[in-house]
Design a protein around this motif. Structure first.
Motif, PDB file in Angstrom:
ATOM      1  N   TYR A 128       0.838  -1.198   0.000  1.00 51.00           N
ATOM      2  CA  TYR A 128       0.000   0.000   0.000  1.00 51.00           C
ATOM      3  C   TYR A 128       0.874   1.249   0.000  1.00 51.00           C
ATOM      4  O   TYR A 128       2.046   1.213   0.392  1.00 51.00           O
ATOM      5  N   ASP A 129       0.292   2.360  -0.466  1.00 51.73           N
ATOM      6  CA  ASP A 129       1.055   3.602  -0.570  1.00 51.73           C
ATOM      7  C   ASP A 129       0.867   4.456   0.688  1.00 51.73           C
ATOM      8  O   ASP A 129       0.239   4.042   1.662  1.00 51.73           O
ATOM      9  N   GLU A 130       1.400   5.683   0.633  1.00 53.45           N
ATOM     10  CA  GLU A 130       1.368   6.551   1.809  1.00 53.45           C
ATOM     11  C   GLU A 130      -0.042   7.010   2.160  1.00 53.45           C
ATOM     12  O   GLU A 130      -0.300   7.436   3.284  1.00 53.45           O
ATOM     13  N   ASN A 131      -0.952   6.932   1.199  1.00 53.00           N
ATOM     14  CA  ASN A 131      -2.351   7.277   1.449  1.00 53.00           C
ATOM     15  C   ASN A 131      -3.189   6.067   1.840  1.00 53.00           C
ATOM     16  O   ASN A 131      -4.424   6.137   1.870  1.00 53.00           O
ATOM     17  N   GLU A 132      -2.499   4.949   2.090  1.00 55.94           N
ATOM     18  CA  GLU A 132      -3.114   3.688   2.507  1.00 55.94           C
ATOM     19  C   GLU A 132      -3.962   3.054   1.415  1.00 55.94           C
ATOM     20  O   GLU A 132      -4.781   2.177   1.699  1.00 55.94           O
ATOM     21  N   ILE A 134      -4.349   0.393  -1.317  1.00 56.37           N
ATOM     22  CA  ILE A 134      -3.689  -0.894  -1.521  1.00 56.37           C
ATOM     23  C   ILE A 134      -3.384  -1.072  -3.001  1.00 56.37           C
ATOM     24  O   ILE A 134      -4.278  -1.025  -3.849  1.00 56.37           O
ATOM     25  N   ILE A 135      -2.091  -1.253  -3.283  1.00 54.55           N
ATOM     26  CA  ILE A 135      -1.638  -1.450  -4.662  1.00 54.55           C
ATOM     27  C   ILE A 135      -1.845  -2.904  -5.082  1.00 54.55           C
ATOM     28  O   ILE A 135      -2.303  -3.187  -6.185  1.00 54.55           O
ATOM     29  N   HIS A 136      -1.537  -3.813  -4.167  1.00 56.83           N
ATOM     30  CA  HIS A 136      -1.707  -5.241  -4.490  1.00 56.83           C
ATOM     31  C   HIS A 136      -1.959  -6.026  -3.207  1.00 56.83           C
ATOM     32  O   HIS A 136      -1.329  -5.790  -2.177  1.00 56.83           O
ATOM     33  N   GLU A 140      -3.869 -15.076  -0.798  1.00 54.07           N
ATOM     34  CA  GLU A 140      -3.664 -15.624   0.543  1.00 54.07           C
ATOM     35  C   GLU A 140      -3.981 -14.605   1.635  1.00 54.07           C
ATOM     36  O   GLU A 140      -4.578 -14.952   2.657  1.00 54.07           O
ATOM     37  N   VAL A 141      -3.603 -13.334   1.419  1.00 54.32           N
ATOM     38  CA  VAL A 141      -3.876 -12.334   2.456  1.00 54.32           C
ATOM     39  C   VAL A 141      -5.386 -12.103   2.577  1.00 54.32           C
ATOM     40  O   VAL A 141      -5.897 -11.880   3.684  1.00 54.32           O
ATOM     41  N   LEU A 150     -10.076  -5.989  -1.293  1.00 55.61           N
ATOM     42  CA  LEU A 150      -9.216  -5.235  -0.399  1.00 55.61           C
ATOM     43  C   LEU A 150      -8.575  -4.120  -1.216  1.00 55.61           C
ATOM     44  O   LEU A 150      -7.633  -4.351  -1.980  1.00 55.61           O
ATOM     45  N   THR A 151      -9.107  -2.909  -1.087  1.00 56.63           N
ATOM     46  CA  THR A 151      -8.617  -1.782  -1.886  1.00 56.63           C
ATOM     47  C   THR A 151      -8.029  -0.670  -1.027  1.00 56.63           C
ATOM     48  O   THR A 151      -7.304   0.178  -1.545  1.00 56.63           O
TER      49      THR A 151
END
Length: 451
Positions: A128-132, A134-136, A140-141, A150-151
């Motif tokens: 995830y980036d600094e703005n939270e 989620i990139i990927h 399993e997660v 999960l975005t």
């Protein structure tokens, strides 16, 4: 192309310079206005021609780079009807474009490969980036957290508020064990964090493992192995007792009833006494087996103190050195004086077990040799017991630490399992490496001065 382009540009510059010189002479010599006008028009025409020539080439290059900037790699600039120089330029630009297209396709294929690979991992991966945002998030997660989509990191609050706060405050290269109460029950997570930069963007990478599930699976597997061994040992001891008891009972029966006391002769009494002796031996074997099990389950807490490794090894070697003429026991301690925190009696018992195993593995072989080595390795100390005995079969190596499992006819199968339990109580490890027919190496790894 470079020579043709240079020639054309140079020629146009010479023509412009020539017409400029003619115009200057015509003006200075005061020739007729008509001649001055013609010279001026020729100069202007040659300048315009040179500019148009250069602009045409610049336009082709600009068109190419605009397509590259827009990631339009399907571009194919037509070259028909152009002069030789422009045609060569277009062909070179098309060739470069095809090379870039091949690189882009290769990178895309590689990216898809790594995405598929991450999806197949049994470890949860979350970026995830600094703005939270989620990139990927791999499959399993999502499975661990019980979520379909999960975005954004805030969505984890729906599973556990505390987990969200702990993940949010993770530092770079951090590691934590986190217990989380979820709607599906309690889970134990091992979370590792690292920070990365991708195309100038600061990203947080988390790996998440459900260690409770793994520990439960290993615990179940251990119980299955233990029950299998216990069942085997108990059945081996009890089955002969049941069979012999039935035989003795039938000796004193006839047609389902007890025989007359007068029919009991001396040989029958002797057989009965012999049978009871066998039952007694089997019973004692069961008692010893239970005592061995109790020894495993009631191991006292280590009484640790700083012990010199060389002194400890020398003391253990004195018990066994010289007992077998065909076996030499040598201490190779790499000439260092090292003290580590341990229970001297318990570790002496572990070393003694390993030396006895090595002696039995060597047997009557000539030139038997047992080497005891010790070495400091970073933040740990390692003691190795190495022999040139018969070795352990590969299929048995995964079983040797299971309680009551043994490859020896008269072994009770608790030596190595007890040794491993002692090493675990010292926060250490015992590792076996063996090659059938060549020998075995047991390594004892201790953390240095760890309570």
């Amino acid at each position: 192309m470079n020579r043709s382009y240079l020639f054309n540009v140079t020629l146009r510059i010479i023509i412009i310079a020539g017409f400029a010189a003619v115009l200057s002479v015509v003006i200075l010599k005061h020739y007729s206005p008509f001649l001055i006008g013609v010279s001026a028009l020729l100069l202007i025409f040659s300048v315009i021609s040179a500019i148009r020539y250069q602009n045409k080439i610049n336009a082709q290059i600009a068109y190419f780079f605009e397509a590259v900037r827009n990631e339009d790699f399907s571009l194919n600039i037509p070259s028909k009807g152009e002069n030789k120089i422009t045609r060569e330029l277009v062909q070179n630009l098309n060739r470069v474009n095809r090379q870039i297209q091949d690189i882009v396709i290769s990178n895309y294929q590689q990216e898809q490969y790594f995405k598929k690979l991450i999806e197949q991992l049994e470890t949860g991966v979350l970026t995830y980036d600094e703005n939270e945002h989620i990139i990927h998030a791999n499959r399993e997660v999502k499975k661990i957290l019980g979520m379909q989509q999960l975005t954004h990191l805030r969505q984890i609050q729906n599973v556990s508020q505390s987990l969200y706060q702990k993940l949010k405050t993770f530092g770079d290269n951090g590691q934590k064990n986190i217990q989380v109460q979820t709607p599906g029950g309690e889970i134990d997570l091992l979370v590792r964090s690292t920070d990365i930069k991708n195309q100038g963007q600061h990203l947080h990478l988390l790996t998440i493992q459900d260690i409770k599930r793994e520990l439960d699976a290993k615990e179940t597997d251990s119980w299955i192995k233990l029950i299998r061994v216990l069942t085997h040992e108990m059945m081996n001891s009890i089955a002969p007792v049941v069979s012999l008891s039935d035989t003795l009972s039938n000796s004193f029966k006839q047609d389902g009833s007890a025989i007359d006391p007068g029919q009991v002769d001396k040989p029958m009494i002797e057989r009965t006494i012999q049978g009871f002796e066998i039952i007694k031996e089997q019973g004692q074997g069961i008692i010893q087996f239970v005592e061995s099990y109790r020894q495993l389950t009631t191991l006292p807490k280590p009484n640790k103190k700083n012990v010199n490794i060389n002194t400890l090894i020398d003391r253990v070697m004195l018990l066994y050195d010289g007992l077998h003429k065909n076996i030499s026991i040598k201490n190779h301690c790499n000439s260092f004086s090292c003290e580590i925190l341990l229970d001297e009696n318990q570790i002496s018992q572990v070393l003694g077990n390993l030396i006895k195993n090595s002696i039995e593995a060597i047997g009557d072989s000539k030139e038997g040799e047992i080497l005891i080595e010790s070495e400091q390795m970073g933040d740990k100390t390692e003691i190795r017991v190495i022999d040139n005995g018969c070795g352990i079969p590969v299929e048995k190596q995964s079983e040797i630490f299971v309680p009551f499992f043994t490859t020896k006819e008269k072994g009770n199968g608790i030596g190595l399992s007890l040794s491993r339990q002692i090493m675990q109580m010292h926060n250490g490890r015992i590792i076996c490496h063996s090659v059938l027919g060549k020998g075995t190496r047991f390594s004892l790894q201790f953390p240095r001065n760890t309570k």
